[in-house]
Motif scaffolding. Structure first.
Motif, PDB file in Angstrom:
ATOM      1  N   THR A 194     -33.055  25.580  10.979  1.00 21.50           N
ATOM      2  CA  THR A 194     -34.351  25.192  11.535  1.00 21.50           C
ATOM      3  C   THR A 194     -35.301  26.381  11.604  1.00 21.50           C
ATOM      4  N   ILE A 240     -33.643  25.768  17.967  1.00 19.66           N
ATOM      5  CA  ILE A 240     -35.067  25.446  17.790  1.00 19.66           C
ATOM      6  C   ILE A 240     -35.934  26.357  18.651  1.00 19.66           C
ATOM      7  N   ASP A 241     -35.500  26.541  19.897  1.00 18.86           N
ATOM      8  CA  ASP A 241     -36.245  27.439  20.788  1.00 18.86           C
ATOM      9  C   ASP A 241     -36.251  28.866  20.230  1.00 18.86           C
ATOM     10  N   ARG A 250     -36.841  14.089  14.648  1.00 20.50           N
ATOM     11  CA  ARG A 250     -36.788  14.468  16.068  1.00 20.50           C
ATOM     12  C   ARG A 250     -37.695  13.577  16.911  1.00 20.50           C
ATOM     13  N   GLU A 277     -23.704  21.255  17.481  1.00 23.14           N
ATOM     14  CA  GLU A 277     -24.556  20.252  18.122  1.00 23.14           C
ATOM     15  C   GLU A 277     -25.177  20.793  19.411  1.00 23.14           C
ATOM     16  N   GLU A 278     -24.314  21.365  20.250  1.00 20.40           N
ATOM     17  CA  GLU A 278     -24.786  21.920  21.517  1.00 20.40           C
ATOM     18  C   GLU A 278     -25.869  22.968  21.308  1.00 20.40           C
ATOM     19  N   SER A 331     -28.067  23.180  18.967  1.00 15.64           N
ATOM     20  CA  SER A 331     -29.240  22.750  18.227  1.00 15.64           C
ATOM     21  C   SER A 331     -30.549  23.024  18.977  1.00 15.64           C
ATOM     22  N   ARG A 332     -30.589  22.622  20.226  1.00  8.11           N
ATOM     23  CA  ARG A 332     -31.807  22.811  21.005  1.00  8.11           C
ATOM     24  C   ARG A 332     -32.132  24.302  21.158  1.00  8.11           C
TER      25      ARG A 332
END
Lengths: 270, 270, 270
Positions: free
Chosen positions: B176, B156-157, B270, B149-150, B152-153
């Motif tokens: 992703t 994506i980057d 999102r 979860e942590e 995830s961002r």
């Protein structure tokens, strides 16, 4: 309760609680099987052999294994670097002199590592240990040509000379630091029909040594743990393929309590 | 029917029909187990690491796997050659940055490969992926210290920056390409007690990527396939030795139809 | 009783009585599995690849295996040294040209070893053997693209030319020294779903060749032994994970008597 058994049980519990990281520089044959044995036992394996990273990796580990089963010069150099890095930080280094006595290169390398590094435990069979001690041993491949009993006196001398714990596995295992001598009765003949069981004894010794600073207790505990797993696996599976599978199952299933009640670690009165 | 599930099923069927050849330059620990997983899945594995032949071998493959689990300079050079040869022919290259973050050498090598080559999918755990993104991750061996979860961002980057698909495996898997984000709920804690399950997820992703040009669908499909096999294996075998055996059995037994009905691949709004 | 069957049985018995030592310089993928197959069969495996020790190790062995499955120049050099050392002492050398035909480097290396050394048996699939003979074979990884039947004439020519025994495994196995031609009907399709079964056939051939100086009989006996184990394993386990385990169980459980009664080794009248 036998105090040695209790310490074996406590060590197993700590290995699992801390998920001890064992860094192995080992032979190709057993990389997969020893990694799986460590995982089944509740420890965490990592393999790394590049001179570019072994010192950094060794520093992260709870114990370092040096196994010369498929040695070559660049790997031996990596073992020296990793061993020295571990020594500087007080991380125990376990040596497995696979095949020492079979070729001059193996004998010389095993002796060099045992002499240059501060080794916590040497784990080998009788022939390998005799070769390390400079005695004329006839090794047939990686099998043990000498009886553990015969090697007992040599082990004590070697432990004194190298200031290390010597753990010789065979029909009965022997563990000594030169003063205390322990016998561990455990294991099954089927273990000789699976490759790398000696190497597995070594990595489990490393995991136990990471959490038990008395390396005599650590080695004896690991050998008892592995030997009992072997006995139980043999009662599940009479043939080596399924025995090998059962062995990992039992490393996982065995509890510290089982070790308290079933380990047969005995001190030899000298 | 969930369209992602259907695409996973179709990919599995094509892997088997074409007996997809996956060329791996991978770590010693998992060579045997990942080859067996590919065979059980209906694909065809080949290993080759000599600079003399990797370009020729990569050109024969449906996908190429670069796994740095036991890296050393000559192998890294071979990975560059094989990766470039695959890139020239449009053959997907899958990167497994095993242990990135644990040592500087691994982190630097993973970043170099991810930057210099056109990588179709990076498959790692959260820590490894964070390290690849240049974030301060604390890796303990090959375990995942960070939650999916942590990460995830960050994923994506990273996917945007490297123009690749990022597949992070953990309790819930995340896939992703920077725009579409998929979650795959599958797997079992016993998979953490068998060495190389992450590496197996990687080679299966490669096999799927060889037949499914949408690498988000390919990676999610492979992770669902492997995760379901893990769940079913755990219901057959509660301990890691026999679980490992059952895992290969189930990769073989599972049908595309099972994937249609059981895969839990979900797109994240999102 | 078929005399070939009887000789296979006698060879198996001698392998176990002498606990034949087989020195392999082989590929990383199968080191563990071939060592376990040898142990299950009653033989004794050793792996060593350093140029510093291969000649000494080969001299200790009953047979030497050279397998190019993950070759690189330093290993090829070690194969030359070990092979020559074995040749000087009359120790049989078995060559497994894994992937010959797939890349030029493999094809050239296989031919060089076959030409420069005195090879007792070449054990490969049809494609690999055709490549060795200089014919245009299309190898897809390590799979066999050619039928054993088609390769029969080529095998006889190759055996004459190299003065070696050629053993081609496939649906039906073929063994010839250029004069005698044997067919061995044994095996199961599941063997193609386990990595390294070809390599296992090779190490078992080596073990048999160590105790049976007629290498045609040795190779045919080993292939019959392994094939029957495969058939029996398939009747125990319908999926490749548990099949693999059963295969080692059956190598261990099979008796010389079983070989006398079940081997299907037949001489081809030409």
């Amino acid at each position: 309760v036998n105090d040695w058994n209790q310490r074996a049980a406590d060590a197993l519990q700590r290995v699992r609680q801390r998920r001890v990281l064992v860094h192995s520089i080992t032979n190709y044959v057993v990389m997969n099987s020893t990694a799986n044995a460590l995982l089944a036992s509740g420890a965490s394996p990592v393999m790394a052999h590049a001179q570019e990273e072994v010192e950094e990796m060794a520093a992260l580990a709870g114990a370092v294994v040096l196994n010369i089963g498929t040695l070559q010069p660049s790997w031996v150099r990596a073992m020296q670097l990793a061993g020295a890095a571990a020594n500087r930080r007080g991380i125990p280094v376990i040596l497995d002199p696979v095949g020492a006595g079979a070729t001059r290169y193996r004998t010389d390398t095993a002796r060099m590592l045992a002499t240059d590094l501060d080794i916590a435990v040497v784990r080998g069979n009788a022939s390998e240990t005799l070769s390390l001690a400079g005695l004329d041993a006839t090794t047939k491949g990686v099998d043990a040509a000498h009886d553990v009993e015969e090697a007992s006196r040599v082990a004590i001398d070697l432990a004194h000379r190298l200031e290390t714990v010597v753990a010789i596995t065979g029909e009965v295992d022997l563990v000594t630091d030169g003063s205390t001598v322990l016998r561990v009765r455990a294991g099954h003949t089927l273990m000789g029909y699976v490759t790398g069981t000696g190497c597995t004894a070594t990595v489990l010794t490393a995991a136990f040594a990471a959490v038990e600073p008395d390396f005599v207790a650590a080695a004896a505990g690991a050998l008892a743990y592995f030997g009992i797993a072997g006995e139980r696996a043999a009662s599940r599976s009479p043939s080596p393929g399924s025995f090998r599978v059962a062995l990992d199952d039992l490393l996982y299933e065995m509890t510290p309590d089982d070790l308290v009640h079933e380990a047969r670690i005995h001190e030899v009165t000298r």
